[in-house]
Design an enzyme around this catalytic site. Structure first.
Site, PDB file in Angstrom:
ATOM      1  N   GLU A  57      37.529 -88.533  31.720  1.00  0.00           N
ATOM      2  CA  GLU A  57      38.009 -89.516  30.737  1.00  0.00           C
ATOM      3  C   GLU A  57      39.349 -89.993  31.270  1.00  0.00           C
ATOM      4  O   GLU A  57      40.355 -89.275  31.191  1.00  0.00           O
ATOM      5  CB  GLU A  57      38.202 -88.843  29.370  1.00  0.00           C
ATOM      6  CG  GLU A  57      36.914 -88.415  28.697  1.00  0.00           C
ATOM      7  CD  GLU A  57      36.141 -89.575  28.088  1.00  0.00           C
ATOM      8  OE1 GLU A  57      36.668 -90.701  28.043  1.00  0.00           O
ATOM      9  OE2 GLU A  57      35.001 -89.350  27.666  1.00  0.00           O
ATOM     10  N   GLU A  87      47.893-100.139  33.263  1.00  0.00           N
ATOM     11  CA  GLU A  87      48.044 -99.499  31.954  1.00  0.00           C
ATOM     12  C   GLU A  87      49.543 -99.301  31.691  1.00  0.00           C
ATOM     13  O   GLU A  87      50.249 -98.707  32.512  1.00  0.00           O
ATOM     14  CB  GLU A  87      47.331 -98.144  32.038  1.00  0.00           C
ATOM     15  CG  GLU A  87      47.254 -97.386  30.759  1.00  0.00           C
ATOM     16  CD  GLU A  87      46.501 -96.057  30.956  1.00  0.00           C
ATOM     17  OE1 GLU A  87      46.641 -95.432  32.021  1.00  0.00           O
ATOM     18  OE2 GLU A  87      45.802 -95.656  30.024  1.00  0.00           O
ATOM     19  N   LYS A 129      43.514 -75.826  30.711  1.00  0.00           N
ATOM     20  CA  LYS A 129      44.911 -75.951  31.129  1.00  0.00           C
ATOM     21  C   LYS A 129      45.493 -77.183  30.446  1.00  0.00           C
ATOM     22  O   LYS A 129      45.135 -78.313  30.778  1.00  0.00           O
ATOM     23  CB  LYS A 129      45.031 -76.119  32.649  1.00  0.00           C
ATOM     24  CG  LYS A 129      46.506 -76.058  33.081  1.00  0.00           C
ATOM     25  CD  LYS A 129      46.853 -76.964  34.234  1.00  0.00           C
ATOM     26  CE  LYS A 129      47.135 -78.387  33.856  1.00  0.00           C
ATOM     27  NZ  LYS A 129      48.374 -78.613  33.086  1.00  0.00           N
ATOM     28  N   CYS A 151      44.933 -94.034  25.428  1.00  0.00           N
ATOM     29  CA  CYS A 151      44.118 -94.625  26.501  1.00  0.00           C
ATOM     30  C   CYS A 151      43.350 -95.852  26.036  1.00  0.00           C
ATOM     31  O   CYS A 151      42.965 -96.676  26.848  1.00  0.00           O
ATOM     32  CB  CYS A 151      43.162 -93.580  27.050  1.00  0.00           C
ATOM     33  SG  CYS A 151      42.138 -92.862  25.772  1.00  0.00           S
TER      34      CYS A 151
HETATM   35  N1  LIG Z   1      39.763 -91.743  28.665  1.00  0.00           N
HETATM   36  C1  LIG Z   1      40.313 -90.939  27.763  1.00  0.00           C
HETATM   37  O1  LIG Z   1      39.654 -90.443  26.861  1.00  0.00           O
HETATM   38  C2  LIG Z   1      41.773 -90.603  27.839  1.00  0.00           C
HETATM   39  C3  LIG Z   1      42.356 -89.903  26.792  1.00  0.00           C
HETATM   40  C4  LIG Z   1      43.720 -89.588  26.864  1.00  0.00           C
HETATM   41  C5  LIG Z   1      44.461 -89.974  27.992  1.00  0.00           C
HETATM   42  N2  LIG Z   1      43.866 -90.646  28.988  1.00  0.00           N
HETATM   43  C6  LIG Z   1      44.648 -91.082  30.160  1.00  0.00           C
HETATM   44  O2  LIG Z   1      45.578 -90.077  30.549  1.00  0.00           O
HETATM   45  C7  LIG Z   1      46.716 -90.672  31.156  1.00  0.00           C
HETATM   46  C8  LIG Z   1      47.963 -90.134  30.509  1.00  0.00           C
HETATM   47  O3  LIG Z   1      47.998 -88.786  30.604  1.00  0.00           O
HETATM   48  P1  LIG Z   1      48.898 -88.034  31.691  1.00  0.00           P
HETATM   49  O4  LIG Z   1      50.051 -88.829  32.091  1.00  0.00           O
HETATM   50  O5  LIG Z   1      49.139 -86.680  31.125  1.00  0.00           O
HETATM   51  O6  LIG Z   1      47.909 -87.972  32.927  1.00  0.00           O
HETATM   52  P2  LIG Z   1      47.980 -87.007  34.169  1.00  0.00           P
HETATM   53  O7  LIG Z   1      46.742 -87.310  34.946  1.00  0.00           O
HETATM   54  O8  LIG Z   1      49.270 -87.059  34.856  1.00  0.00           O
HETATM   55  O9  LIG Z   1      47.897 -85.551  33.532  1.00  0.00           O
HETATM   56  C9  LIG Z   1      46.789 -85.121  32.779  1.00  0.00           C
HETATM   57  C10 LIG Z   1      46.567 -83.665  33.072  1.00  0.00           C
HETATM   58  O10 LIG Z   1      46.279 -83.509  34.441  1.00  0.00           O
HETATM   59  C11 LIG Z   1      47.096 -82.503  34.999  1.00  0.00           C
HETATM   60  N3  LIG Z   1      47.323 -82.802  36.401  1.00  0.00           N
HETATM   61  C12 LIG Z   1      48.317 -83.539  36.954  1.00  0.00           C
HETATM   62  N4  LIG Z   1      48.183 -83.561  38.302  1.00  0.00           N
HETATM   63  C13 LIG Z   1      47.091 -82.830  38.588  1.00  0.00           C
HETATM   64  C14 LIG Z   1      46.419 -82.481  39.799  1.00  0.00           C
HETATM   65  N5  LIG Z   1      46.880 -82.893  40.985  1.00  0.00           N
HETATM   66  N6  LIG Z   1      45.311 -81.714  39.735  1.00  0.00           N
HETATM   67  C15 LIG Z   1      44.857 -81.298  38.538  1.00  0.00           C
HETATM   68  N7  LIG Z   1      45.438 -81.584  37.359  1.00  0.00           N
HETATM   69  C16 LIG Z   1      46.536 -82.348  37.390  1.00  0.00           C
HETATM   70  C17 LIG Z   1      48.339 -82.510  34.144  1.00  0.00           C
HETATM   71  O11 LIG Z   1      48.988 -81.272  34.270  1.00  0.00           O
HETATM   72  C18 LIG Z   1      47.757 -82.755  32.776  1.00  0.00           C
HETATM   73  O12 LIG Z   1      47.291 -81.552  32.239  1.00  0.00           O
HETATM   74  C19 LIG Z   1      46.572 -92.152  30.915  1.00  0.00           C
HETATM   75  O13 LIG Z   1      46.118 -92.762  32.073  1.00  0.00           O
HETATM   76  C20 LIG Z   1      45.529 -92.226  29.805  1.00  0.00           C
HETATM   77  O14 LIG Z   1      44.834 -93.422  29.738  1.00  0.00           O
HETATM   78  C21 LIG Z   1      42.542 -90.961  28.951  1.00  0.00           C
HETATM   79  N1  LIG Z   2      43.090 -92.296  21.743  1.00  0.00           N
HETATM   80  C1  LIG Z   2      41.942 -91.721  22.246  1.00  0.00           C
HETATM   81  C2  LIG Z   2      42.224 -90.707  23.206  1.00  0.00           C
HETATM   82  C3  LIG Z   2      42.943 -91.322  24.365  1.00  0.00           C
HETATM   83  O1  LIG Z   2      44.122 -91.445  24.423  1.00  0.00           O
HETATM   84  C4  LIG Z   2      41.079 -91.324  21.102  1.00  0.00           C
HETATM   85  O2  LIG Z   2      41.160 -92.070  20.151  1.00  0.00           O
HETATM   86  O3  LIG Z   2      40.311 -90.377  21.164  1.00  0.00           O
END
Ligand SMILES: NC(=O)c1ccc[n+]([C@@H]2O[C@H](COP(=O)([O-])OP(=O)(O)OC[C@H]3O[C@@H](n4cnc5c(N)ncnc54)[C@H](O)[C@@H]3O)[C@@H](O)[C@H]2O)c1
Ligand SMILES: N[C@@H](CC=O)C(=O)O
Length: 468
Positions: free
Chosen positions: A232, A366, A157, A266
């Site tokens: 992640e 963040e 999704k 991230c």
């Molecule tokens: N650690 C990593 O590798 C990594 C990589 C990319 C992004 N991120 C993190 O992602 C965040 C940014 O992304 P975002 O704003 O899209 O995050 P988000 O958690 O709002 O959304 C991510 C996904 O989760 C879904 N989602 C939202 N609410 C949900 C629920 N209640 N149940 C299940 N799924 C749900 C969204 O539809 C989307 O597909 C930042 O905190 C960033 O650091 C982490």
């Molecule tokens: N930037 C990350 C993903 C998280 O945002 C990556 O380099 O894989």
């Protein structure tokens, strides 16, 4: 009730496309198909799975320009970065196509002569993935590729803001010969689809990339069916610039880390800690570079920094800057916006703040935007204490040419990724992931396929110990 997701171009606020939301019944039917096809897919030999994955990667590469354009339209990132992300995405597929052939078992010497012990690895089953908008291609392939390589079936999704890239990648998987029920995409709001996923007994693993609060919810909701989980989550990356650092390198790499995807990464540098003796020079050099950045529509070749993804992201970034200024931060450049709530676009100009302290929101949360808060330290112990004083533990960076300082910092920093004189540690061959509230498990490298595997051991008894 809304039946479509409006995919909006964050650079213009214009509609790119409407994507149909799948009903609960459709999602459940997709889950059942994924479950049914698992036995078949798991039986296919690893070399054939590798061949199909490689074909998928090649098919994506043949459509690179088109995918990159769609990605820029829906996410706003500069086209050059979208092209780079397509390569990054296929690098995971290529890596796991190879790894699928190396899922070795082992034998263990038994504690009696009449026994033999064999350990083997088996796929966990149907995997459900939920992905974010900031890397719509790479965050999907770094889950899908190890899942399929391990012999799991897969259903994803994508984020509501950026489903088009994922839809395209799944279509190309079918074109490459990957069976339709082995890889599927469903669309809808996270909370709805997430609940159907976590409630399902057929889904054996949830793999999620996104915010920490949503990750926590998914962990809780996965408890009733004891699913495997990979998380992640968010980050709050510190950059430590030591007294002896190569200043030009530190400036260039901090710049590279910070402004990728307009700071919506991230692992983006989120807090910059510079030794007090060089802080002024570092800030001046960085400001000089940052002032050259062109902000605009990602389709424009000159653009280096695109828009923020949406209003929520914009409000958070602005609130961090305002809070810092209210508490005494000084603006070296930026603190300008080109946003239009009615039209729905949100640009933030790269901003450098000095005189920053740990009481400010920007040093605690963040930010996910093109803002550089700079603070100073006088001892390495102090720098480590500030860097570690967060619930996050994803990426950290430091700059030094002294191996003693480097070894000390590497050992003291509580982060899954520690980057020494390097602003871009991401790659398919390394274990990417966080400690503390930044996540569970690793993606990439040989570690990245482990979460898709169960360990099974076979105990064979009754083996004759004398002459046969
Ligand atoms: N650690 C990593 O590798 C990594 C990589 C990319 C992004 N991120 C993190 O992602 C965040 C940014 O992304 P975002 O704003 O899209 O995050 P988000 O958690 O709002 O959304 C991510 C996904 O989760 C879904 N989602 C939202 N609410 C949900 C629920 N209640 N149940 C299940 N799924 C749900 C969204 O539809 C989307 O597909 C930042 O905190 C960033 O650091 C982490
Ligand atoms: N930037 C990350 C993903 C998280 O945002 C990556 O380099 O894989």
């Amino acid at each position: 009730m809304t039946t479509v997701l409006h995919v909006i171009n964050p650079a213009t606020g214009e509609l790119v496309e409407d994507v149909k939301i799948n009903s609960e019944e459709q999602i459940k039917a997709a889950i059942e198909r994924g479950h049914r096809s698992f036995k078949q897919w798991a039986k296919i030999n690893a070399h054939e799975r590798a061949r199909l994955l490689k074909k998928w990667s090649d098919t994506i590469q043949s459509n690179k320009e088109e995918i990159a354009r769609v990605m820029t339209l829906e996410s706003g990132k500069p086209l050059r970065e979208s092209l780079g992300e397509v390569d990054y995405a296929t690098s995971y597929i290529d890596w796991y196509a190879e790894e699928s052939k190396r899922l070795y078992g082992r034998t263990i010497p038994a504690n009696t002569e009449s026994k033999r012990i064999v350990v083997s690895r088996q796929p966990v089953g149907l995997v459900a993935a939920i992905t974010p908008w900031n890397f719509p291609a790479a965050m999907m392939t770094r889950k899908a590729a190890p899942a399929l390589a391990a012999g799991c079936t897969f259903i994803v999704k994508p984020a509501e803001d950026t489903p088009l890239t994922t839809i395209k990648l799944v279509e190309l998987a079918y074109e490459a010969g990957i069976p339709k029920d082995v890889m599927q995409c469903v669309n809808g709001y996270g909370s709805n689809v997430g609940k159907v996923f976590t409630d399902s007994k057929y889904i054996r693993k949830i793999t999620f990339t996104g915010s920490t609060p949503v990750g926590k919810l998914l962990i809780k909701n996965s408890a009733d069916t004891i699913k495997h989980i990979s998380m992640e989550l968010g980050g709050h990356a510190p950059v430590i610039v030591a007294e002896d650092a190569d200043l030009d390198l530190a400036v260039a790499q901090t710049f590279a880390s910070k402004f990728r995807n307009a700071g919506q990464t991230c692992i983006c540098a989120n807090r910059v800690l510079v030794h007090e003796s060089i802080a002024k020079e570092f800030a001046e050099k960085l400001t000089e570079e940052v002032k050259k950045l062109k902000v605009g529509n990602g389709l424009d070749e000159e653009t280096k920094v695109g828009p923020l993804i949406n209003e929520k992201g914009f409000d958070k970034v602005v609130s961090h800057v305002e809070d810092a200024i209210d508490k005494g931060a000084q603006v070296l450049c930026g603190n300008e916006y080109n946003a239009n709530r009615e039209k729905g676009y949100y640009f933030v100009y790269p901003t450098i703040l000095t005189n920053v302290n740990t009481e400010m929101k920007i040093m605690q949360e963040e930010t996910f935007g093109p803002i550089v808060p700079i603070t100073t330290f006088s001892t390495l112990e102090e720098a480590v204490e500030i860097a570690n004083s967060t619930q996050y533990g994803l990426a950290s960076y430091f700059f030094t040419n002294d191996y003693r300082t480097g070894t000390y910092l590497y050992e003291q920093l509580n982060f899954g990724i520690v980057s020494w004189n390097d602003g871009n540690p991401s790659a398919a061959n390394v274990p990417f992931g966080g400690m503390k509230e930044s996540g569970l498990g690793r993606e990439g490298g040989m570690e990245g396929i482990e979460p898709y595997l169960e360990t099974k051991y076979l105990s064979i008894g009754g083996i004759p110990t004398g002459p046969y």
